[in-house]
Design a protein around this motif. Structure first.
Motif, PDB file in Angstrom:
ATOM      1  N   ASP A  95      14.064  36.927  71.389  1.00 53.83           N
ATOM      2  CA  ASP A  95      14.367  36.042  72.515  1.00 53.83           C
ATOM      3  C   ASP A  95      13.639  34.702  72.379  1.00 53.83           C
ATOM      4  N   THR A  96      12.391  34.725  71.936  1.00 54.21           N
ATOM      5  CA  THR A  96      11.619  33.497  71.746  1.00 54.21           C
ATOM      6  C   THR A  96      12.247  32.634  70.662  1.00 54.21           C
ATOM      7  N   LEU A  97      12.667  33.255  69.567  1.00 55.08           N
ATOM      8  CA  LEU A  97      13.303  32.494  68.494  1.00 55.08           C
ATOM      9  C   LEU A  97      14.619  31.877  68.969  1.00 55.08           C
ATOM     10  N   ARG A  98      15.341  32.593  69.803  1.00 53.99           N
ATOM     11  CA  ARG A  98      16.568  32.026  70.384  1.00 53.99           C
ATOM     12  C   ARG A  98      16.246  30.775  71.190  1.00 53.99           C
ATOM     13  N   ALA A  99      15.172  30.830  71.947  1.00 55.79           N
ATOM     14  CA  ALA A  99      14.770  29.683  72.763  1.00 55.79           C
ATOM     15  C   ALA A  99      14.387  28.491  71.884  1.00 55.79           C
TER      16      ALA A  99
END
Length: 168
Positions: A125-129
């Motif tokens: 999720d962090t990498l998506r952000a």
């Protein structure tokens, strides 16, 4: 003192590749070297290390989720790094340095054996952000190992099943 009475065991977090070179030297020095009755390399450790080598070949950066005191997680980071890509061991998504992502299009993520799945998901999720939206789960090694119950427990389980069957 007696070269005929030398045995070798390996730490399970070492890969087969690592141990082969060491064992080769030991065999030269101690021709009568004794080995365990079966392979003592942990299959799960070997599978994870084999997988991270493949993952590293397809990635610009590898993140290994795991504790810094985990030998297994440390080895995964080392294996990825030895495959030629930057690799970092992180406890969770909060430790991702945005500078690591500069010029990176493919981030490989793996984890130590005891890392909870939610930490992997938070990292995704962090990498998506950060703008890395594509997530492609990979299965490199299928583990088909099944462990049998100890005989005592197996007999107990069979007895429980029979009792249940008798009640039905």
């Amino acid at each position: 003192p007696d070269p005929e009475r030398v045995a070798v065991l390996t730490q399970t977090t070492l890969s087969v590749d690592d141990t082969q070179a060491i064992i080769g030297v030991l065999r030269q020095r101690f021709p009568a070297l004794h080995f365990p009755s079966k392979d003592d390399i942990c299959y799960a450790t070997q599978n994870r290390q084999t997988s991270v080598k493949e993952l590293a070949q397809q990635s610009d950066l590898v993140l290994v989720l795991g504790a810094s005191n985990s030998s297994n997680s440390q080895r995964l980071r080392e294996v990825a790094f030895q495959a030629g890509v930057p690799a970092y061991l992180i406890n969770d998504h909060m430790e991702i340095d945005p500078e690591w992502l500069a010029g990176v299009s493919v981030v490989g993520i793996t984890s130590g054996a005891s890392t909870p799945d939610f930490l992997v998901q938070e990292t995704v999720d962090t990498l998506r952000a950060y703008g890395n939206p594509v997530v492609e789960p990979m299965t490199i090694v299928e583990e088909g190992v099944h462990f049998a119950l100890p005989r005592e427990r197996s007999e107990e389980h069979t007895s429980e099943l029979q009792s249940h069957h008798d009640l039905v």
